[in-house]
Design a protein around this motif. Sequence first.
Motif, PDB file in Angstrom:
ATOM      1  N   ALA A 216       0.889  -1.161   0.000  1.00 22.64           N
ATOM      2  CA  ALA A 216       0.000   0.000   0.000  1.00 22.64           C
ATOM      3  C   ALA A 216       0.919   1.200   0.000  1.00 22.64           C
ATOM      4  O   ALA A 216       1.920   1.201   0.712  1.00 22.64           O
ATOM      5  N   GLN A 217       0.616   2.216  -0.838  1.00 23.69           N
ATOM      6  CA  GLN A 217       1.552   3.329  -0.888  1.00 23.69           C
ATOM      7  C   GLN A 217       0.854   4.655  -1.101  1.00 23.69           C
ATOM      8  O   GLN A 217      -0.230   4.741  -1.641  1.00 23.69           O
ATOM      9  N   GLU A 218       1.511   5.700  -0.637  1.00 23.15           N
ATOM     10  CA  GLU A 218       0.988   7.062  -0.711  1.00 23.15           C
ATOM     11  C   GLU A 218       2.034   7.993  -1.296  1.00 23.15           C
ATOM     12  O   GLU A 218       1.906   9.201  -1.174  1.00 23.15           O
ATOM     13  N   ALA A 219       3.116   7.432  -1.847  1.00 21.11           N
ATOM     14  CA  ALA A 219       4.211   8.293  -2.283  1.00 21.11           C
ATOM     15  C   ALA A 219       3.774   9.177  -3.442  1.00 21.11           C
ATOM     16  O   ALA A 219       4.139  10.344  -3.530  1.00 21.11           O
ATOM     17  N   ALA A 220       2.986   8.607  -4.343  1.00 17.69           N
ATOM     18  CA  ALA A 220       2.464   9.354  -5.485  1.00 17.69           C
ATOM     19  C   ALA A 220       1.328   8.523  -6.050  1.00 17.69           C
ATOM     20  O   ALA A 220       1.289   7.316  -5.835  1.00 17.69           O
ATOM     21  N   PRO A 221       0.394   9.136  -6.783  1.00 19.49           N
ATOM     22  CA  PRO A 221      -0.684   8.327  -7.351  1.00 19.49           C
ATOM     23  C   PRO A 221      -0.123   7.346  -8.369  1.00 19.49           C
ATOM     24  O   PRO A 221       0.675   7.741  -9.225  1.00 19.49           O
ATOM     25  N   GLY A 222      -0.511   6.086  -8.273  1.00 17.93           N
ATOM     26  CA  GLY A 222      -0.021   5.086  -9.206  1.00 17.93           C
ATOM     27  C   GLY A 222      -0.193   3.704  -8.632  1.00 17.93           C
ATOM     28  O   GLY A 222      -0.179   3.531  -7.418  1.00 17.93           O
ATOM     29  N   GLY A 223      -0.364   2.706  -9.511  1.00 19.98           N
ATOM     30  CA  GLY A 223      -0.694   1.365  -9.064  1.00 19.98           C
ATOM     31  C   GLY A 223       0.483   0.423  -8.998  1.00 19.98           C
ATOM     32  O   GLY A 223       0.356  -0.690  -8.508  1.00 19.98           O
ATOM     33  N   ILE A 224       1.663   0.826  -9.516  1.00 16.58           N
ATOM     34  CA  ILE A 224       2.818  -0.055  -9.542  1.00 16.58           C
ATOM     35  C   ILE A 224       3.993   0.677  -8.880  1.00 16.58           C
ATOM     36  O   ILE A 224       4.211   1.863  -9.131  1.00 16.58           O
ATOM     37  N   VAL A 225       4.721  -0.023  -8.041  1.00 21.25           N
ATOM     38  CA  VAL A 225       5.865   0.601  -7.380  1.00 21.25           C
ATOM     39  C   VAL A 225       7.144  -0.057  -7.878  1.00 21.25           C
ATOM     40  O   VAL A 225       7.248  -1.284  -7.907  1.00 21.25           O
ATOM     41  N   THR A 226       8.074   0.765  -8.285  1.00 22.24           N
ATOM     42  CA  THR A 226       9.342   0.211  -8.752  1.00 22.24           C
ATOM     43  C   THR A 226      10.475   1.142  -8.327  1.00 22.24           C
ATOM     44  O   THR A 226      10.270   2.041  -7.518  1.00 22.24           O
ATOM     45  N   THR A 227      11.662   0.895  -8.858  1.00 22.60           N
ATOM     46  CA  THR A 227      12.789   1.724  -8.444  1.00 22.60           C
ATOM     47  C   THR A 227      12.831   2.997  -9.262  1.00 22.60           C
ATOM     48  O   THR A 227      12.295   3.067 -10.375  1.00 22.60           O
ATOM     49  N   ILE A 228      13.464   4.016  -8.710  1.00 22.87           N
ATOM     50  CA  ILE A 228      13.536   5.306  -9.423  1.00 22.87           C
ATOM     51  C   ILE A 228      14.380   5.165 -10.681  1.00 22.87           C
ATOM     52  O   ILE A 228      14.149   5.825 -11.694  1.00 22.87           O
ATOM     53  N   GLU A 229      15.327   4.211 -10.671  1.00 21.14           N
ATOM     54  CA  GLU A 229      16.156   3.979 -11.852  1.00 21.14           C
ATOM     55  C   GLU A 229      15.286   3.511 -13.015  1.00 21.14           C
ATOM     56  O   GLU A 229      15.467   3.927 -14.167  1.00 21.14           O
ATOM     57  N   HIS A 230      14.313   2.659 -12.685  1.00 18.89           N
ATOM     58  CA  HIS A 230      13.428   2.106 -13.695  1.00 18.89           C
ATOM     59  C   HIS A 230      12.551   3.198 -14.307  1.00 18.89           C
ATOM     60  O   HIS A 230      12.454   3.348 -15.521  1.00 18.89           O
ATOM     61  N   THR A 231      11.907   4.007 -13.455  1.00 17.55           N
ATOM     62  CA  THR A 231      11.008   5.032 -13.993  1.00 17.55           C
ATOM     63  C   THR A 231      11.783   6.148 -14.680  1.00 17.55           C
ATOM     64  O   THR A 231      11.287   6.768 -15.615  1.00 17.55           O
ATOM     65  N   ARG A 232      13.028   6.377 -14.220  1.00 18.76           N
ATOM     66  CA  ARG A 232      13.826   7.415 -14.889  1.00 18.76           C
ATOM     67  C   ARG A 232      14.106   7.005 -16.334  1.00 18.76           C
ATOM     68  O   ARG A 232      13.981   7.800 -17.263  1.00 18.76           O
ATOM     69  N   ARG A 233      14.430   5.717 -16.522  1.00 17.10           N
ATOM     70  CA  ARG A 233      14.698   5.226 -17.870  1.00 17.10           C
ATOM     71  C   ARG A 233      13.435   5.345 -18.728  1.00 17.10           C
ATOM     72  O   ARG A 233      13.472   5.811 -19.873  1.00 17.10           O
ATOM     73  N   ALA A 234      12.310   4.963 -18.122  1.00 18.58           N
ATOM     74  CA  ALA A 234      11.044   5.038 -18.855  1.00 18.58           C
ATOM     75  C   ALA A 234      10.720   6.483 -19.213  1.00 18.58           C
ATOM     76  O   ALA A 234      10.291   6.796 -20.332  1.00 18.58           O
ATOM     77  N   GLN A 235      10.977   7.378 -18.243  1.00 16.77           N
ATOM     78  CA  GLN A 235      10.672   8.796 -18.464  1.00 16.77           C
ATOM     79  C   GLN A 235      11.496   9.344 -19.629  1.00 16.77           C
ATOM     80  O   GLN A 235      10.994  10.055 -20.495  1.00 16.77           O
ATOM     81  N   ARG A 236      12.799   8.964 -19.642  1.00 16.41           N
ATOM     82  CA  ARG A 236      13.667   9.464 -20.720  1.00 16.41           C
ATOM     83  C   ARG A 236      13.218   8.957 -22.080  1.00 16.41           C
ATOM     84  O   ARG A 236      13.203   9.678 -23.065  1.00 16.41           O
ATOM     85  N   TRP A 237      12.825   7.699 -22.111  1.00 18.44           N
ATOM     86  CA  TRP A 237      12.377   7.110 -23.383  1.00 18.44           C
ATOM     87  C   TRP A 237      11.129   7.828 -23.879  1.00 18.44           C
ATOM     88  O   TRP A 237      11.060   8.237 -25.031  1.00 18.44           O
TER      89      TRP A 237
END
Lengths: 435, 251
Positions: A216-237
């Motif tokens: 369960a998480q409240e860090a930001a709206p979203g249904g999947i939690v992963t590492t910041i390295e992963h989302t950073r790569r996705a964001q750049r792409w």
Amino acid sequence: MSFRDAFALALKEVMRRLGRSVLTLMAVALAACLLTALVLISRTAETEVLRQLAKGGPLASIKVAAAAPDPSQLANDNARPGSPRDLGPQAARAIGQLPDVTSVVPVITSRMIFVPGPGAGRSEPPYFYDTAVGADLRDPSLLPISVLAGRLPAPGSLTEVAVTPGYLERLRLDPTQPEKVVGDGLEMGAPRVFDDLEEQTFRALWQRTEIVGVVAQEAAPGGIVTTIEHTRRAQRWSAASDGDTGDLDLSDSPYTGLVVVADGLDRIGKVRRQITDIGYSTSAPENLIASVQRYLNVVEIVLTAIGSIALVIACLGITNALLAAVRERRREIGVLKAIGARDRDVLFVFLIEASLLGALGGVLGSLGGWASASVVGIVVNSYLTAQGLLGVHLGPSWGVLLLGVLGSTLLASVAGAVPALKAARLPAREAVNES
Amino acid sequence: MPASGAPISVQGLAHAFRSGSGSVSALDGVDLEVPPGGYASLIGASGAGKTTLLAILGGLEPPQRGSVVVGDTDLFGLEGDGLARYRRSTVGFVFQHFGLIGTLSALENVELASILTSLPRRARRARTLALLHAVGLGQRTTHKPGELSGGERQRVAIARALANEPRLILADEPTGNLDEASAQGVIELLEQLHAERGCTILVVTHNRAIAGRASQRIALSQGRIVPASNGPSADWESSGLDRRSDGGRSE
Ligand SMILES: Nc1ncnc2c1ncn2[C@@H]1O[C@H](COP(=O)(O)OP(=O)(O)OP(=O)(O)O)[C@@H](O)[C@H]1O
Ligand SMILES: [Mg+2]
């Protein structure tokens, strides 16, 4: 008369009227049991409710958005952010250097396409869009994330993710058995829009991942939690898209947000004001937590009062029993004085007798109260986990146990004061009176 | 310990009890002298004031009028802890009802008296055991009062009265609850201890044979000392019992 001798005498008296002593003792024990159980339960309820509110993370956490503050929203827990504003390592460092700030954890979110691998559930259609929340997972205790099953992805990992109960719902999986999804595969695709000739096309950067936990998480709206390295790569792409990217929520900001932990609940307001001064929009459940805390305090006060009243009534039982004993033992008390006992020796013996009953009752009652509270805790726990919520932790609170024992001992000696004074003031002449 | 007995000197002692309607006079101008180490008996009809006199001498009841001096202690104005100290160290009280604590063993009952002093634990225990031996109960130390006969209980009580080496022993009908043989034994024990230790003894009794054994016989009637006839066969009892004629004579 030494304490040891007075204690021995008092103990003998307690044993003499064993039946009555046991009854008196049981009343005190039951009341102390009620008091400790109520206090323990209300204390636990308070910490647990707050823990649920904070999703297991630090209570004093503040979310900072990559947006300018809206001046009209400052007193609001969930402030509506103003216009977008880049939030990068420099701002994070500035916030981290504020007084009263314990930690700053950056968060990057990214809209992605998800395709569940062969596993327990089924989604219609077989793929869906959701937001992946990437955070620095080196110290999860700084994040409002709590693990319901399995574990968090390893820091830095590109192949491990955690899902939220929303994912289970989407796949029509049983929310009470989150552990079943652990180990399943999940394909995650970061989309990029290409404006090819007249047609817009998608191409995704696919990553095969394994679900290692449910959180369960409240860090930001979203249904999947992963590492910041992963989302950073996705964001750049995704950021390299061209054409219409409205659905992707693309932003140039290096971080989507920050999770800032203040030194304490009472510092949240101050820290939020300072972050506003730096120029970012914040939100924190401070008002919610404060009002919930107030209500829980009222509940605690009421429950403690009920338990205390029970204890006072039980101690009146001690007064009653000792008054009867003084009446029955007038001559013995007289004899004690005739052979040289001072008033204060007699007082002492009766006070010790009263506090002995109180202390014994307090010890038995506090242990009983702890046991009852633990049973309640187990029942509540099984209910909560059946609801797919965090379970409660009911640890032994030595403070509360000590309070039960000391409280009943003290109350009992106050209750014993009246009969003890009465006994101490009996004239020595009672020794030779007919009775 | 010869000559350690405390002399008793009472002059013009008057004592009244306030009761609902008015006041009841219990002692009415009592003069009394008992020499140090003396052995006195006190007789008188029921209600004559014997227990009241003993209670005042024993520091159980503060005197109201007159003067009471025991040894070098003037009981007038003595109160609170001072009175408790006097009861603890000067007087040994023996009651008709024994006055033992039912939950304590014979040993503990006797020890109770010295618990109130600052005697070290070990010395206390040794003295208690010696006393129980002296009263012939060396083998019954662990028995509770309920497990002892009346005579044995009174011996325990006497041992307790002696625990703090008193200079005066006051016994209020010590044989009142005992059969003849036990009574005889208890009186002989008191006399033996009196002879050995030299303390002053004042025994209240209704038994004329026992009263006659004392070297000094005192008779009370309606709160006043009346001439006591000498010898156990004397007819003091009728004078004590006939309160009206007695009261008339004294007024
Ligand atoms: N506490 C008291 N309150 C009122 N009157 C009392 C009290 N104690 C004694 N008296 C009265 O004082 C008088 C003397 O009583 P005391 O007990 O001294 O008599 P006694 O000679 O010891 O009699 P007995 O032989 O029955 O023991 C009696 O008239 C009694 O009723
Ligand atoms: Mg009497």
